[in-house]
Design an enzyme around this catalytic site. Structure first.
Site, short mmCIF file in Angstrom:
data_model
loop_
_atom_site.label_atom_id
_atom_site.label_comp_id
_atom_site.label_asym_id
_atom_site.label_seq_id
_atom_site.Cartn_x
_atom_site.Cartn_y
_atom_site.Cartn_z
CB CYS A 1 31.60 52.07 60.37
SG CYS A 1 32.89 52.26 61.59
CE1 TYR A 2 35.34 59.41 58.08
CE2 TYR A 2 34.83 58.72 55.83
CZ TYR A 2 35.30 59.68 56.72
OH TYR A 2 35.74 60.89 56.25
N GLY B 1 35.50 53.21 56.90
CA GLY B 1 36.80 53.66 56.41
C GLY B 1 37.70 53.99 57.58
CB SER C 1 45.84 29.55 33.61
OG SER C 1 44.65 29.36 34.36
N GLY C 2 44.57 26.53 32.85
CA GLY C 2 44.27 25.28 33.54
C GLY C 2 43.36 25.55 34.73
N GLY C 3 43.13 26.81 35.03
CA GLY C 3 42.29 27.19 36.17
C GLY C 3 40.88 27.55 35.73
CB ILE C 4 37.86 27.88 37.82
CG1 ILE C 4 36.37 28.02 37.64
CG2 ILE C 4 38.33 28.80 38.88
CD1 ILE C 4 35.76 26.80 37.11
CG ASP C 5 39.41 32.92 37.78
OD1 ASP C 5 38.45 32.33 38.29
OD2 ASP C 5 40.28 33.51 38.43
CB SER C 6 41.68 31.23 31.82
OG SER C 6 42.14 30.02 32.35
CG LEU C 7 37.18 25.98 31.63
CD1 LEU C 7 37.55 25.64 30.19
CD2 LEU C 7 37.24 24.71 32.48
CG HIS D 1 31.83 47.29 60.29
ND1 HIS D 1 32.20 47.77 59.07
CD2 HIS D 1 32.51 48.03 61.21
CE1 HIS D 1 33.08 48.74 59.21
NE2 HIS D 1 33.29 48.92 60.51
CD GLU E 1 30.47 45.87 56.70
OE1 GLU E 1 29.45 46.09 57.38
OE2 GLU E 1 31.36 46.72 56.54
CE LYS F 1 38.84 31.41 42.01
NZ LYS F 1 39.88 31.53 40.99
#
Ligand code: XMP
Length: 515
Positions: free
Chosen positions: A81-82, A54, A225-231, A171, A173, A371
């Protein structure tokens, strides 16, 4: 043992990366802001806790603290870290402001063995890590031992193995810490004792039964929407409740060449899910007439979309639920927004952003997924790769790639140039290397000469960026021959453009889209 991990977020820019690595290792985890309601932590029943980095110093006024509850849970804790400095500070060690700050690449030497460094022995081994901290630890708490040092820090890592508490001043990550993934896996597998048990395939079955439980016999609407998330959202819900789901696709006329038609064709051919398609392109064009301010454009499109969606939705009797493709990144962002005064750069709009005015209950099956996990789930659901790997496309569509007011004429010019650009990118085999590529049409005209005649036509800009999540981006370095071939084709084939330029700015200071 099957279990899950809490990541307590103290505001580092890279906390999300911890969550992604832990999930990739097959262990389910969730992020909680440091000041979250403690009941949420209690109810999560975590097997281990990770404290993120942080921007604070433990001596800042109002510096966030690790809640006592975390120590009382009696589970393994890893501070990064923090998070490590907090552990030290709260458990009786000494953190001091340092003259010498440690930023960027440095080397640690492993001085003592412990479960966290299990696979990184022998002692004396040197590893490259990435640091980003100001304060330094001058004494570790009683009962702890130093496990690794850097040239300027005798306590780059420290541990109390009995209490199963570990600190890493660097870090693990980030990709600049090559051993970081192993350290995180050592924490989840060796220290906490978890086994790899989480993946999107198992998640799919869980989420489908969760949807069934939430929705019962009610009807659900889902905007596509034509995109992957809504599909992916629609397919999961359909698997759960079948024909109780109706999808709505509002064609705003602002998608890329042929994409609205192609998506509808594919959806109807591939899936047996009721779909209402509303061609609203005229309404959007009329509403946008004369608007050249980017924010007003975005708001106009967002509001009209909601009105049209709402009017279609009201025709479906008894629909009680609205499905949204909200992702985990949106959830994290909105959680952190509640604590920070955010400056609006752009008002993002997408199908996943329907407002509460619709008075429907939300179904959000992707709200725990990143995603890349949604893409994996999409593959699991049999969505073709051409859709899964499609470049992200903004809700307001080509309207924000056409600078100035939107007209049918300019939209046609932009769509044609954009199609040529994408065609060349695909032919060159570069599509999957690029995060997003598109054409922007500028509202200025310049002089050119074609044949023996003077032309006075529009200028367009080619934009292509590489990115891993769209928060930052760099411009894509095309070979010059590619740029000149594409420019020649656009000027020769698109009436109305006589000049093509390439945008070589990164984000920041620019943004990916031009508006
Ligand atoms: P910027 O232009 O802010 O864009 O660098 C970052 C990413 O967000 C996408 N974008 C949007 N996506 N609705 C969306 O769904 C929007 O209103 C919107 N505006 C920008 C952009 O394409 C890029 O991937």
């Amino acid at each position: 043992m099957i279990g899950r991990i809490i990541i307590m977020d103290f505001g580092s820019q890279v906390t999300e990366l911890i969550a992604r690595l832990i999930r990739k290792s097959g262990v389910y985890c969730e992020l909680f802001p440091f000041n979250v309601d403690l009941n949420l932590i209690k109810n999560f029943s975590a097997s281990g806790v990770i404290l993120s980095g942080g921007p604070y110093s433990v001596y800042d006024k109002n510096a966030p603290q690790v809640p006592n509850l975390v120590f009382e849970m009696n589970v393994p804790i890893l501070g990064i870290c923090y998070g490590a400095q907090l552990l030290c500070h709260q458990l009786g060690g000494i953190v001091e402001q340092s003259e010498k700050q440690e930023f960027g690449r440095t080397e640690i030497t492993i001085k003592d063995s412990c479960l966290l460094f299990n696979k990184l022995l022998p002692l004396g081994r040197v590893e490259t890590v990435w640091m980003s901290h100001k304060d330094r630890i001058t004494a570790i708490p009683p009962g702890f031992k130093s496990v690794a040092t850097t040239p300027s820090s005798p306590f780059a890592s420290f541990a109390n193995e009995q209490k199963r508490i570990y600190g890493l001043l660097f870090h693990p990550e980030v990709e600049h810490t090559p051993c970081g993934n192993q350290l995180l896996r050592n924490f989840t597998y060796k220290v906490v004792g978890l086994t790899s048990s989480w993946n999107v395939a198992s998640y799919k079955d869980q989420v489908i039964s969760k949807i069934r439980k939430q929705v019962g016999n009610s009807k659900v609407l889902c905007g596509l929407s034509g995109g992957i998330d809504s599909l992916v959202t629609a397919l999961l819900i359909h698997k759960a409740i079948g024909d109780q789901l109706t999808c709505i696709f509002v064609d705003n006329g602002l998608m890329r060449s042929g994409e609205a038609k192609e998506f509808n064709r594919l959806f109807r051919r591939q899936y047996n899910i009721p779909l209402i398609t509303r061609d609203a392109s005229e309404e959007f064009l009329n509403e946008l007439e004369g608007i050249d301010d980017p924010e007003i454009k975005r708001k106009t499109i967002g509001e009209l979309f909601i009105n049209i969606f709402d009017s279609e939705a009201s025709k479906i009797e008894g629909a009680k639920f609205l499905a949204q493709g909200t992702l985990y990144t949106d959830v994290i962002e909105s959680l952190s927004k509640t604590n920070s005064p955010l400056i609006t750069i752009k008002s993002h709009h997408n199908v996943g952003g329907l407002p509460n005015v619709m008075k429907m209950q939300l179904v959000e099956p992707l709200r725990e997924l990143f995603k890349d996990e949604v893409r994996a789930l999409g593959r699991e659901l049999g969505i073709p790769d051409s859709l899964i790997n499609r470049h992200p496309f903004p809700g307001p569509g080509l309207a924000i790639r056409l600078i100035g007011s939107v007209t049918r004429e300019k939209l046609n010019i932009l769509t044609s140039a954009d199609a040529i650009y994408l065609d060349e990118i695909r032919k060159a085999g570069l599509y999957d290397e690029i995060w997003q590529a598109f054409v922007v049409l500028l509202p200025i005209r310049t002089v050119g000469v074609m044949g023996d005649s003077r032309t006075y036509d529009y200028v367009c800009v080619l934009r292509a960026v590489t990115a891993s999540n769209g928060m930052t981006a760099d411009y894509y370095k095309f070979p010059h021959e590619f740029l000149s071939r594409t420019a020649t084709r656009i000027v020769n084939e698109v009436r109305g453009i006589n000049r093509v330029t390439y945008d070589v700015t990164s984000k920041p200071p620019s943004t990916i889209e031009w508006e």
